[in-house]
Design a protein around this motif. Structure first.
Motif, PDB file in Angstrom:
ATOM      1  N   LEU A  43       1.588   9.840   9.828  1.00  0.00           N
ATOM      2  CA  LEU A  43       1.821   8.872   8.758  1.00  0.00           C
ATOM      3  C   LEU A  43       3.309   8.715   8.439  1.00  0.00           C
ATOM      4  CD1 LEU A  43      -0.036   7.102   7.054  1.00  0.00           C
ATOM      5  CD2 LEU A  43       0.013   8.840   5.294  1.00  0.00           C
ATOM      6  N   HIS A  44       4.064   9.787   8.562  1.00  0.00           N
ATOM      7  CA  HIS A  44       5.488   9.759   8.223  1.00  0.00           C
ATOM      8  C   HIS A  44       6.346   9.150   9.333  1.00  0.00           C
ATOM      9  CE1 HIS A  44       4.745  13.363  10.540  1.00  0.00           C
ATOM     10  NE2 HIS A  44       6.022  13.366  10.878  1.00  0.00           N
ATOM     11  N   TRP A  58      -1.009   0.853   6.629  1.00  0.00           N
ATOM     12  CA  TRP A  58      -0.269   0.588   5.398  1.00  0.00           C
ATOM     13  C   TRP A  58      -1.061   1.011   4.169  1.00  0.00           C
ATOM     14  CZ3 TRP A  58       4.598   0.466   5.804  1.00  0.00           C
ATOM     15  CH2 TRP A  58       5.196  -0.030   6.944  1.00  0.00           C
ATOM     16  N   ARG A 110      -0.647   4.735   3.906  1.00  0.00           N
ATOM     17  CA  ARG A 110       0.703   5.081   3.478  1.00  0.00           C
ATOM     18  C   ARG A 110       0.858   4.914   1.967  1.00  0.00           C
ATOM     19  NH1 ARG A 110       4.250   2.684   8.558  1.00  0.00           N
ATOM     20  NH2 ARG A 110       4.133   4.639   9.738  1.00  0.00           N
ATOM     21  N   CYS A 168       6.060   8.943   3.782  1.00  0.00           N
ATOM     22  CA  CYS A 168       4.893   8.078   4.019  1.00  0.00           C
ATOM     23  C   CYS A 168       5.159   7.009   5.074  1.00  0.00           C
ATOM     24  CB  CYS A 168       4.470   7.423   2.701  1.00  0.00           C
ATOM     25  SG  CYS A 168       3.880   8.615   1.505  1.00  0.00           S
TER      26      CYS A 168
END
Length: 182
Positions: free
Chosen positions: A94-95, A131, A134, A156
Motif C-alpha cells: 500500500l505504501h 485508492w 489507501r 499510504c
C-alpha cells in the motif's frame, strides 16, 4: 461402473463428458439411482430392461450435471482466489507505487480479466480499490496515531499530503485535521 450402448444419446452426452473430470464424489441422488439399477437387474417385471435404460440415461445426465456444477464451483473459487491474491498484494504494498500492471502480475492475469473479476466481485476497478484502501488506512492512522499528515500520506502511498488530503475530503467529507480532532 456403468456400461451403456445408447447411440441416440452418444453425441450430446459424449461431447459434454469429454470436458469433465472422469471421477466426481458420489452424491446421494446418484447413489439412489445406482441402487435402483441394481434392483432392476433382478426385477421380474417385463419392462425391467427398458426401465434400466431409462434410469441409466438419467444417471448419465445426473453425472454430467453434477460434474459441470462442480467444475463451475471450482472456477468461481479460483476467480475469487485470484482477486484475493491481488487484494493481499495491495495490502502488502500500500505504501509503494501501485499500478494495474503490478496487480495483474500478482494475480497472473491480464489487466482486462483482472478488471472484470474485480468489478464483478468487489464492485469497483482494481485501482479504485487501491485508492479506497489507501484512504481507509490513512483515516485509521489519523484516528489512532500521532503521525503527521505528511507521514501518513507517504505511508499510504500518496506522493504529497495535498493529494492525500484531497482524497480524504472527497471520500469522508472531512479534512484530515477534522478527522484527527474527532
Amino acid at each position: 461402473w456403468l456400461h451403456l450402448a445408447l447411440p441416440a444419446l452418444a453425441s450430446p452426452i459424449s461431447e459434454r463428458i469429454q470436458r469433465l473430470p472422469h471421477v466426481i464424489p458420489l452424491s446421494a441422488p446418484m447413489h439412489a439411482l445406482m441402487d435402483h439399477l441394481l434392483e432392476l437387474r433382478t426385477s421380474p417385471l417385463p419392462t425391467a430392461q427398458e426401465m434400466m435404460k431409462t434410469v441409466s440415461v438419467e444417471l448419465l445426465w445426473r453425472f454430467v450435471g453434477e460434474a459441470e456444477q462442480l467444475s463451475l464451483n471450482n472456477q468461481e473459487r479460483l476467480r475469487s482466489e485470484l482477486v484475493e491474491r491481488a487484494k493481499e498484494y495491495v495490502f502488502a504494498h500500500l505504501h509503494e507505487e501501485l499500478t494495474l500492471t503490478h496487480l495483474t502480475c500478482s494475480a497472473s492475469l491480464s489487466s482486462a480479466h483482472l478488471t472484470r473479476l474485480f468489478h464483478s466481485q468487489v464492485g469497483q476497478t482494481p485501482m479504485e480499490y487501491v485508492w479506497q484502501q489507501r484512504v481507509k488506512r490513512g483515516v485509521e492512522l489519523l484516528e489512532f496515531t500521532g503521525l503527521t499528515v505528511e507521514q501518513i500520506a507517504l505511508r499510504c502511498g500518496f506522493k504529497t499530503s495535498y493529494h492525500f488530503s484531497r482524497r480524504v475530503k472527497a471520500v469522508t467529507g472531512r479534512t484530515p485535521t477534522q478527522i484527527r480532532r474527532q
